[in-house]
Motif scaffolding. Structure first.
Motif, PDB file in Angstrom:
ATOM      1  N   ARG A 186       0.906  -1.225   0.028  1.00  0.00           N
ATOM      2  CA  ARG A 186       0.031   0.070  -0.120  1.00  0.00           C
ATOM      3  C   ARG A 186       1.046   1.188   0.055  1.00  0.00           C
ATOM      4  NH1 ARG A 186      -5.193  -1.057   0.360  1.00  0.00           N
ATOM      5  NH2 ARG A 186      -5.923  -3.114   1.582  1.00  0.00           N
ATOM      6  N   GLU A 187       2.053   1.178   0.791  1.00  0.00           N
ATOM      7  CA  GLU A 187       2.912   2.505   0.590  1.00  0.00           C
ATOM      8  C   GLU A 187       3.904   2.523  -0.127  1.00  0.00           C
ATOM      9  OE1 GLU A 187       4.082   2.879   4.822  1.00  0.00           O
ATOM     10  OE2 GLU A 187       1.925   2.758   5.710  1.00  0.00           O
ATOM     11  N   ARG A 188       4.355   1.582  -0.907  1.00  0.00           N
ATOM     12  CA  ARG A 188       5.098   1.285  -1.864  1.00  0.00           C
ATOM     13  C   ARG A 188       6.545   1.461  -1.370  1.00  0.00           C
ATOM     14  NH1 ARG A 188       3.013   3.392  -8.090  1.00  0.00           N
ATOM     15  NH2 ARG A 188       1.090   1.959  -8.056  1.00  0.00           N
ATOM     16  N   TRP A 189       6.829   0.720  -0.502  1.00  0.00           N
ATOM     17  CA  TRP A 189       8.109   0.796   0.324  1.00  0.00           C
ATOM     18  C   TRP A 189       9.304   0.283  -0.664  1.00  0.00           C
ATOM     19  CZ3 TRP A 189       7.327  -2.424   5.281  1.00  0.00           C
ATOM     20  CH2 TRP A 189       6.786  -1.880   6.120  1.00  0.00           C
ATOM     21  N   PHE A 190      10.244   0.928  -0.743  1.00  0.00           N
ATOM     22  CA  PHE A 190      11.345   0.346  -1.417  1.00  0.00           C
ATOM     23  C   PHE A 190      12.561  -0.218  -0.408  1.00  0.00           C
ATOM     24  CE2 PHE A 190      15.461   0.830  -3.816  1.00  0.00           C
ATOM     25  CZ  PHE A 190      14.922   0.061  -5.114  1.00  0.00           C
ATOM     26  N   TYR A 191      12.938  -1.173  -0.641  1.00  0.00           N
ATOM     27  CA  TYR A 191      13.713  -1.934   0.138  1.00  0.00           C
ATOM     28  C   TYR A 191      15.285  -1.757  -0.003  1.00  0.00           C
ATOM     29  CZ  TYR A 191       9.877  -4.637   2.220  1.00  0.00           C
ATOM     30  OH  TYR A 191       8.671  -5.324   2.876  1.00  0.00           O
ATOM     31  N   GLY A 192      15.883  -1.892   1.155  1.00  0.00           N
ATOM     32  CA  GLY A 192      17.465  -1.879   0.966  1.00  0.00           C
ATOM     33  C   GLY A 192      17.614  -2.945   2.063  1.00  0.00           C
ATOM     34  N   GLY A 193      19.006  -3.455   1.883  1.00  0.00           N
ATOM     35  CA  GLY A 193      19.472  -4.428   2.911  1.00  0.00           C
ATOM     36  C   GLY A 193      20.925  -4.398   3.361  1.00  0.00           C
ATOM     37  N   ALA A 194      21.365  -4.576   4.524  1.00  0.00           N
ATOM     38  CA  ALA A 194      22.392  -4.517   5.128  1.00  0.00           C
ATOM     39  C   ALA A 194      22.784  -5.896   5.777  1.00  0.00           C
ATOM     40  CB  ALA A 194      22.523  -3.469   6.360  1.00  0.00           C
ATOM     41  N   VAL A 195      22.884  -6.824   4.816  1.00  0.00           N
ATOM     42  CA  VAL A 195      23.179  -8.077   4.898  1.00  0.00           C
ATOM     43  C   VAL A 195      24.394  -8.531   4.278  1.00  0.00           C
ATOM     44  CG1 VAL A 195      22.121 -10.610   5.147  1.00  0.00           C
ATOM     45  CG2 VAL A 195      20.753  -8.791   5.439  1.00  0.00           C
ATOM     46  N   ASN A 196      25.690  -8.696   4.917  1.00  0.00           N
ATOM     47  CA  ASN A 196      26.791  -9.056   4.128  1.00  0.00           C
ATOM     48  C   ASN A 196      27.487 -10.131   4.707  1.00  0.00           C
ATOM     49  OD1 ASN A 196      28.891  -9.326   2.882  1.00  0.00           O
ATOM     50  ND2 ASN A 196      30.119  -7.405   3.289  1.00  0.00           N
ATOM     51  N   PRO A 197      27.530 -11.405   4.612  1.00  0.00           N
ATOM     52  CA  PRO A 197      27.979 -12.301   5.491  1.00  0.00           C
ATOM     53  C   PRO A 197      29.594 -12.296   5.505  1.00  0.00           C
ATOM     54  CG  PRO A 197      26.403 -13.221   3.975  1.00  0.00           C
ATOM     55  CD  PRO A 197      26.820 -11.989   3.589  1.00  0.00           C
ATOM     56  N   ARG A 198      30.129 -11.883   4.675  1.00  0.00           N
ATOM     57  CA  ARG A 198      31.842 -11.587   4.876  1.00  0.00           C
ATOM     58  C   ARG A 198      32.204 -10.456   6.138  1.00  0.00           C
ATOM     59  NH1 ARG A 198      34.892 -13.124   0.791  1.00  0.00           N
ATOM     60  NH2 ARG A 198      36.322 -12.831   2.111  1.00  0.00           N
ATOM     61  N   ASP A 199      31.121  -9.835   6.463  1.00  0.00           N
ATOM     62  CA  ASP A 199      31.621  -9.092   7.554  1.00  0.00           C
ATOM     63  C   ASP A 199      31.144  -9.719   9.014  1.00  0.00           C
ATOM     64  OD1 ASP A 199      31.970  -6.697   6.197  1.00  0.00           O
ATOM     65  OD2 ASP A 199      30.283  -5.710   6.017  1.00  0.00           O
ATOM     66  N   ASP A 200      31.573  -8.987  10.146  1.00  0.00           N
ATOM     67  CA  ASP A 200      31.196  -9.436  11.456  1.00  0.00           C
ATOM     68  C   ASP A 200      29.440  -9.296  11.304  1.00  0.00           C
ATOM     69  OD1 ASP A 200      33.729 -10.195  12.103  1.00  0.00           O
ATOM     70  OD2 ASP A 200      34.061  -8.162  13.161  1.00  0.00           O
ATOM     71  N   ASP A 201      28.918 -10.170  12.276  1.00  0.00           N
ATOM     72  CA  ASP A 201      27.483 -10.188  12.259  1.00  0.00           C
ATOM     73  C   ASP A 201      27.103  -9.109  13.350  1.00  0.00           C
ATOM     74  OD1 ASP A 201      26.349 -12.600  10.992  1.00  0.00           O
ATOM     75  OD2 ASP A 201      27.394 -13.705  12.514  1.00  0.00           O
ATOM     76  N   LEU A 202      25.981  -8.204  12.715  1.00  0.00           N
ATOM     77  CA  LEU A 202      25.691  -7.184  13.760  1.00  0.00           C
ATOM     78  C   LEU A 202      25.153  -7.847  15.088  1.00  0.00           C
ATOM     79  CD1 LEU A 202      23.034  -5.223  11.618  1.00  0.00           C
ATOM     80  CD2 LEU A 202      25.365  -4.765  12.117  1.00  0.00           C
ATOM     81  N   VAL A 203      25.688  -7.277  16.415  1.00  0.00           N
ATOM     82  CA  VAL A 203      25.024  -7.754  17.608  1.00  0.00           C
ATOM     83  C   VAL A 203      23.931  -7.308  18.067  1.00  0.00           C
ATOM     84  CG1 VAL A 203      26.014  -7.903  20.001  1.00  0.00           C
ATOM     85  CG2 VAL A 203      27.744  -7.990  17.949  1.00  0.00           C
ATOM     86  N   ILE A 204      23.079  -8.393  18.282  1.00  0.00           N
ATOM     87  CA  ILE A 204      21.732  -7.973  19.059  1.00  0.00           C
ATOM     88  C   ILE A 204      21.711  -8.432  20.383  1.00  0.00           C
ATOM     89  CG2 ILE A 204      19.123  -8.575  18.643  1.00  0.00           C
ATOM     90  CD1 ILE A 204      20.049  -9.807  15.906  1.00  0.00           C
ATOM     91  N   THR A 205      21.258  -7.572  21.151  1.00  0.00           N
ATOM     92  CA  THR A 205      20.886  -7.712  22.589  1.00  0.00           C
ATOM     93  C   THR A 205      19.516  -7.913  22.910  1.00  0.00           C
ATOM     94  OG1 THR A 205      21.260  -5.244  22.929  1.00  0.00           O
ATOM     95  CG2 THR A 205      23.219  -6.738  23.413  1.00  0.00           C
TER      96      THR A 205
END
Length: 408
Positions: A124-143
């Protein structure tokens, strides 16, 4: 008409009704992009106008549910649209391809409730997606902070960057081996796009690095999690074959764009060689030029046919996503690997040989034939194509299918 000057009244046109209509719409968009692709590539500005074109034309909602105003199309159509867009501008072909992958992320790993909620709002809102998912980098840390998750870290690449409405994040929950995907608004204090994408090709993809600082996400939006536990299925691992086939199709689109540009140049401007002993009046009569174009077109058509076959394998899986087996997934991955290696090799060959059939004057910067090779060369380094050949070799020689990983 240039991309920035586009005033096409898409709303005044009938909505595409089927796959062929959507591909035709993409061809219209590609023609607009191609009109000033060289100038925009040289300028290297953030592609706000280009993404607006994708939104206004409705292409961003291609995979969205029809009941919410989307196209309701399948991945076969999406791949054909990617090829069309990339034939006009390889960077924008990559952007729309990544957008489709991340727009599908909820279906890949989300719960039914999450899928329904995300796809309704996004369409409905016509989102345009991006992504910050690069396996060669360290993972983001989630708490884990009670009812919320907090993401922190850095990624070297975040395709879509500042032109995206939402960004897909992925990281690992601290103290566990749990990977978590979440969709977050791109415009927020906790996300800083660094504007440092400065590469040989694909210059308009907004693929620079990103800093993630204390980005909060409700546990309820952790894709596929219920009561903080993930519910796995084989279909979760289809994200890599899907995006590898995205790569394949925008490489093929770029190659098609190279041939389209080169053939037009040859017909209009290339001069015949006057010292061959069998002199021709037109370059279009030169034997070596006809031979080369025939060879390159045949190779491109063959690569496109293989990409279509790989898309058929993806569609068979999508038809029973909840029951797909590892073997089915593996067979599809082999076809995707075969299609990708053909697309890379064919695209690079076309990007090089078009100069041989256009002539020295075609190397002028104003012509822009350099764009096509640069774009394929840059992105095809994403992961070594040799590993794709090995995947096919193991299947052909040993009957082994690839095990799911971040790159297979």
């Amino acid at each position: 008409m240039t991309t920035t000057e586009n005033t096409t009244d898409w709303a005044g046109k009938p909505a595409p009704a089927n796959s062929a209509d959507w591909v035709a719409r993409a061809a219209e968009v590609a023609a607009i992009l191609a009109s000033d692709a060289v100038e925009r590539d040289r300028a290297g500005k953030t592609p706000h106008a280009e993404v607006r074109l994708l939104k206004d034309s409705g292409l961003v909602t291609l995979l969205g549910p029809a009941e919410h105003g989307g196209g309701g199309q399948n991945w076969t159509t999406a791949y054909r649209v990617i090829r069309e867009i990339a034939s006009g501008d390889g960077s924008i072909g990559q952007l729309i391809g990544y957008h489709y992958l991340w727009a599908w992320a909820a279906r890949l790993v989300g719960t039914p409730e999450q899928i329904a909620a995300v796809e309704e709002q996004a369409t409905r809102e016509r989102w345009f997606y991006g992504g910050a998912v690069n396996p060669r980098d360290d993972d983001l840390v989630i708490t884990d902070d009670g009812d919320e998750l907090v993401f922190n870290g850095r990624k070297s690449f975040s395709t879509g960057g500042k032109v995206s409405d939402v960004t897909v994040l992925e990281g690992v929950l601290a103290g566990t081996d749990k990977h978590i995907f979440a969709i977050v608004p791109s415009a927020q204090e906790g996300i800083a796009f660094n504007d440092d994408w400065d590469n040989l090709g694909q210059r308009l993809t907004e693929s620079g690095s990103v800093e993630i600082r204390d980005v909060r996400v409700p546990w309820a939006q952790a894709a596929g999690y219920v009561d903080k536990e993930f519910r796995p299925r084989t279909y979760n691992t289809l994200n890599v074959p899907l995006i590898q086939l995205v790569f394949t199709n925008f490489y093929l689109g770029i190659a098609r764009g190279a041939l389209h540009t080169a053939t037009a140049y040859t017909r209009d401007r290339t001069r015949p060689w006057p010292y061959g002993g069998d002199n021709k009046e037109s370059a279009t009569e030169e034997f070596y030029i006809l031979d080369t174009y025939g060879d390159l077109h045949a190779k491109l058509w063959a690569a496109e046919a293989l990409a279509e076959r790989a898309a058929e394998a993806i569609e068979r899986i999508n038809a029973h996503a909840d029951a797909v087996t590892p073997e089915e997934r593996g067979h599809a991955a082999v076809l995707v690997a075969a299609a990708k290696q053909r697309a890379v090799d064919t695209g690079l060959e076309i990007g090089t040989k078009v100069f041989e059939v256009t002539g020295a004057r075609a190397s002028a910067n104003s012509v822009g034939l350099d764009i096509f090779w640069r774009n394929i060369r840059t992105h095809s380094l994403h992961d070594p194509v040799a590993y794709k050949r090995v995947e096919v070799g193991r299947y052909a020689l040993l009957g082994e299918v690839p095990e799911p990983s971040w790159y297979t």
